[in-house]
Design a protein around this motif. Structure first.
Motif, mmCIF file in Angstrom:
data_model
loop_
_atom_site.group_PDB
_atom_site.id
_atom_site.type_symbol
_atom_site.label_atom_id
_atom_site.label_comp_id
_atom_site.label_asym_id
_atom_site.label_seq_id
_atom_site.Cartn_x
_atom_site.Cartn_y
_atom_site.Cartn_z
ATOM 1 N N SER A 264 0.806 -1.221 0.000
ATOM 2 C CA SER A 264 0.000 0.000 0.000
ATOM 3 C C SER A 264 0.842 1.275 0.000
ATOM 4 O O SER A 264 0.306 2.371 -0.178
ATOM 5 N N HIS A 265 2.156 1.147 0.209
ATOM 6 C CA HIS A 265 3.027 2.318 0.266
ATOM 7 C C HIS A 265 3.372 2.813 -1.144
ATOM 8 O O HIS A 265 3.418 2.028 -2.102
ATOM 9 N N ALA A 266 3.658 4.092 -1.233
ATOM 10 C CA ALA A 266 4.056 4.678 -2.520
ATOM 11 C C ALA A 266 5.313 4.023 -3.074
ATOM 12 O O ALA A 266 5.507 3.947 -4.291
ATOM 13 N N SER A 267 6.164 3.510 -2.194
ATOM 14 C CA SER A 267 7.429 2.892 -2.616
ATOM 15 C C SER A 267 7.219 1.595 -3.382
ATOM 16 O O SER A 267 8.132 1.128 -4.082
ATOM 17 N N ALA A 268 6.032 0.982 -3.264
ATOM 18 C CA ALA A 268 5.795 -0.328 -3.885
ATOM 19 C C ALA A 268 6.014 -0.308 -5.398
ATOM 20 O O ALA A 268 6.407 -1.317 -5.989
ATOM 21 N N LEU A 269 5.793 0.840 -6.018
ATOM 22 C CA LEU A 269 5.986 0.960 -7.472
ATOM 23 C C LEU A 269 7.436 0.757 -7.873
ATOM 24 O O LEU A 269 7.725 0.457 -9.036
ATOM 25 N N TYR A 270 8.345 0.920 -6.918
ATOM 26 C CA TYR A 270 9.773 0.905 -7.246
ATOM 27 C C TYR A 270 10.497 -0.337 -6.742
ATOM 28 O O TYR A 270 11.726 -0.373 -6.722
ATOM 29 N N THR A 271 9.753 -1.357 -6.336
ATOM 30 C CA THR A 271 10.404 -2.568 -5.814
ATOM 31 C C THR A 271 10.205 -3.777 -6.720
ATOM 32 O O THR A 271 10.540 -4.903 -6.341
ATOM 33 N N LYS A 272 9.680 -3.549 -7.925
ATOM 34 C CA LYS A 272 9.380 -4.665 -8.823
ATOM 35 C C LYS A 272 10.631 -5.433 -9.230
ATOM 36 O O LYS A 272 10.558 -6.648 -9.484
ATOM 37 N N ASP A 273 11.764 -4.761 -9.308
ATOM 38 C CA ASP A 273 13.000 -5.425 -9.723
ATOM 39 C C ASP A 273 13.816 -5.934 -8.545
ATOM 40 O O ASP A 273 14.890 -6.515 -8.737
ATOM 41 N N ALA A 274 13.331 -5.702 -7.344
ATOM 42 C CA ALA A 274 14.067 -6.140 -6.154
ATOM 43 C C ALA A 274 14.066 -7.665 -6.044
ATOM 44 O O ALA A 274 13.148 -8.323 -6.544
ATOM 45 N N PRO A 275 15.093 -8.245 -5.432
ATOM 46 C CA PRO A 275 15.116 -9.708 -5.251
ATOM 47 C C PRO A 275 13.877 -10.178 -4.512
ATOM 48 O O PRO A 275 13.335 -9.472 -3.660
ATOM 49 N N GLU A 276 13.448 -11.378 -4.824
ATOM 50 C CA GLU A 276 12.289 -11.947 -4.157
ATOM 51 C C GLU A 276 12.585 -12.156 -2.678
ATOM 52 O O GLU A 276 13.663 -12.619 -2.307
ATOM 53 N N MET A 277 11.636 -11.802 -1.833
ATOM 54 C CA MET A 277 11.799 -11.972 -0.397
ATOM 55 C C MET A 277 11.599 -13.431 -0.010
ATOM 56 O O MET A 277 10.896 -14.172 -0.696
ATOM 57 N N PRO A 278 12.213 -13.869 1.102
ATOM 58 C CA PRO A 278 11.892 -15.206 1.617
ATOM 59 C C PRO A 278 10.397 -15.295 1.905
ATOM 60 O O PRO A 278 9.742 -14.288 2.163
ATOM 61 N N LYS A 279 9.858 -16.489 1.878
ATOM 62 C CA LYS A 279 8.434 -16.658 2.182
ATOM 63 C C LYS A 279 8.157 -16.222 3.615
ATOM 64 O O LYS A 279 9.051 -16.239 4.472
ATOM 65 N N SER A 280 6.930 -15.813 3.878
ATOM 66 C CA SER A 280 6.550 -15.407 5.228
ATOM 67 C C SER A 280 5.300 -16.157 5.657
ATOM 68 O O SER A 280 4.452 -16.497 4.828
ATOM 69 N N MET A 281 5.224 -16.432 6.962
ATOM 70 C CA MET A 281 4.102 -17.178 7.519
ATOM 71 C C MET A 281 3.643 -16.526 8.812
ATOM 72 O O MET A 281 4.423 -15.847 9.472
ATOM 73 N N LYS A 282 2.387 -16.749 9.170
ATOM 74 C CA LYS A 282 1.893 -16.254 10.441
ATOM 75 C C LYS A 282 2.663 -16.919 11.580
ATOM 76 O O LYS A 282 3.108 -18.057 11.457
ATOM 77 N N LYS A 283 2.785 -16.192 12.682
ATOM 78 C CA LYS A 283 3.571 -16.708 13.799
ATOM 79 C C LYS A 283 3.038 -18.036 14.329
ATOM 80 O O LYS A 283 3.781 -18.875 14.838
ATOM 81 N N GLU A 284 1.732 -18.244 14.193
ATOM 82 C CA GLU A 284 1.133 -19.496 14.655
ATOM 83 C C GLU A 284 1.585 -20.697 13.822
ATOM 84 O O GLU A 284 1.510 -21.838 14.275
ATOM 85 N N LYS A 285 2.055 -20.419 12.604
ATOM 86 C CA LYS A 285 2.542 -21.492 11.721
ATOM 87 C C LYS A 285 4.039 -21.341 11.479
ATOM 88 O O LYS A 285 4.542 -21.645 10.397
ATOM 89 N N TRP A 286 4.740 -20.899 12.503
ATOM 90 C CA TRP A 286 6.163 -20.577 12.388
ATOM 91 C C TRP A 286 6.965 -21.706 11.751
ATOM 92 O O TRP A 286 6.744 -22.892 12.016
ATOM 93 N N SER A 287 7.889 -21.308 10.898
ATOM 94 C CA SER A 287 8.820 -22.238 10.276
ATOM 95 C C SER A 287 10.198 -21.592 10.268
ATOM 96 O O SER A 287 10.332 -20.387 10.038
ATOM 97 N N ALA A 288 11.236 -22.377 10.499
ATOM 98 C CA ALA A 288 12.595 -21.836 10.603
ATOM 99 C C ALA A 288 13.045 -21.144 9.323
ATOM 100 O O ALA A 288 13.846 -20.203 9.367
ATOM 101 N N ASP A 289 12.529 -21.591 8.179
ATOM 102 C CA ASP A 289 12.994 -21.022 6.915
ATOM 103 C C ASP A 289 12.075 -19.934 6.377
ATOM 104 O O ASP A 289 12.187 -19.543 5.213
ATOM 105 N N ALA A 290 11.171 -19.420 7.210
ATOM 106 C CA ALA A 290 10.228 -18.384 6.763
ATOM 107 C C ALA A 290 10.273 -17.167 7.678
ATOM 108 O O ALA A 290 10.498 -17.287 8.879
ATOM 109 N N MET A 291 10.059 -16.008 7.087
ATOM 110 C CA MET A 291 9.873 -14.799 7.875
ATOM 111 C C MET A 291 8.523 -14.874 8.594
ATOM 112 O O MET A 291 7.635 -15.596 8.162
ATOM 113 N N VAL A 292 8.403 -14.120 9.676
ATOM 114 C CA VAL A 292 7.129 -14.035 10.391
ATOM 115 C C VAL A 292 6.359 -12.832 9.856
ATOM 116 O O VAL A 292 6.896 -11.722 9.808
#
Length: 338
Positions: A264-292
């Motif tokens: 929703s931020h104005a900056s979102a228009l400028y992050t299309k070429d940025a590296p893909e972020m690690p996957k994220s999950m809700k804290k209730e489904k925490w996984s060591a290889d995922a962001m919260v």
């Protein structure tokens, strides 16, 4: 903080040669980052959400993701006496990667008057802690200090003014670069800095900058750097300011676990070429290889760099190299300044 066994395990994850740490998120190995504002000692990075243990301590995974994203330096924010000590402990546990700031945030300024020995005793403790950690190479800035008139419910204006001034006077004695905070307080903030400017030759960085174009230019004219993160790029007005920040005065940060960059931020228009972020999950489904979800991490700093580059219309490599050099020039971070 974690037990000594956990600390040993975390330290084992840190590559001896930071330059050789794998970069796996699509960012080229030439892109290196110094996250100069990261609240890494916050309990949320130990799995504690709203005072309750929601999942296991995953700081080691947060740090590993940061390394894989190209983060080579992190300046852990000290927001009061205890958090400054916690930041120094992390600098001790992760040498060469983590460094600390020492200071009392404006929203915590009442802690001076609540201190058992009174304000002077707390100032003396801060001074001793800053000196010792500076001399050992673990603390690289004095802060986070400043003024915050957006959150007067946490601390009134008068108390903030008194202890910002007192901490600035302490900074003159310490001769460390400053790590600064300013929210809706530009006039008083500039005045108190100008009164001591000649005695603060190392200047500092106004982090998480959200001020106006005129306020940014005033800081730059005084010799201060500008720290940009997700909160600095929420609106079109913010982006207009970021566009004008001189590359020679730019530093970047995440300010995690807060100030995440959102669609929703104005900056979102400028992050299309940025590296893909690690996957994220809700804290209730925490996984060591995922962001919260809802918890910002240092591994998100490439998105800050790509957004700044897009707003300025320059290559991301140029943004990264300027930001890196500026951070090393100002804070050292265990490197020889360029």
């Amino acid at each position: 903080m974690a037990s000594s066994n956990t600390s040993t395990q975390r330290a084992d994850l840190l590559p001896v040669d930071l330059d050789a740490a794998p970069v796996t998120n699509g960012a080229g190995p030439s892109l290196r980052y110094a996250d100069i504002g990261i609240n890494l000692s916050d309990p949320i990075f130990r799995g504690v959400h709203h005072g309750k243990q929601a999942h296991e301590d995953d700081l080691q995974h947060v740090i590993q993701r940061a390394l894989e994203a190209g983060v080579r330096k992190m300046m852990v924010t000290g927001s009061d006496l205890q958090e400054s000590k916690n930041a120094i402990k992390l600098a001790d546990e992760y040498p060469g990667l983590c460094y600390a700031t020492v200071g009392v945030h404006p929203c915590s300024a009442k802690s001076f008057e609540k201190h058992p020995g009174g304000p002077d005793a707390l100032l003396a403790e801060l001074k001793k802690l800053a000196q010792e950690s500076r001399d050992s190479g673990k603390a690289t800035a004095f802060g986070e200090i400043g003024l915050d008139y957006d959150r007067l419910q946490l601390c009134d204006k008068e108390t903030q003014l008194v202890y910002f001034a007192k901490q600035l006077d302490l900074a003159v004695e310490l001769q460390m670069p400053l790590f600064l905070h300013s929210r809706a307080a530009a006039s008083d903030f500039e005045r108190l800095l100008k009164e001591r400017l000649d005695k603060l030759p190392k200047r500092g960085c106004v982090h998480s900058f959200t001020g106006t174009l005129e306020e940014m230019k005033a800081m730059v004219d005084m010799g201060f750097d500008i720290g940009i993160n997700g909160c600095s790029m929420k609106t079109e007005e913010n982006l207009a300011v970021v566009k004008e920040v001189p590359l020679e005065r730019l530093q970047i940060e995440t300010d995690g676990p807060w100030c995440d960059m959102r669609p929703s931020h104005a900056s979102a228009l400028y992050t299309k070429d940025a590296p893909e972020m690690p996957k994220s999950m809700k804290k209730e489904k925490w996984s060591a290889d995922a962001m919260v979800k809802g918890r910002n991490e240092p591994c998100a700093i490439p998105r800050v760099a790509y957004a700044v580059a897009g707003v300025k219309g320059v290559n991301v490599e140029e943004v990264c190299e300027h930001a890196w050099r500026n951070s090393i020039r100002m804070f050292g971070l265990g490197e020889v300044p360029p």
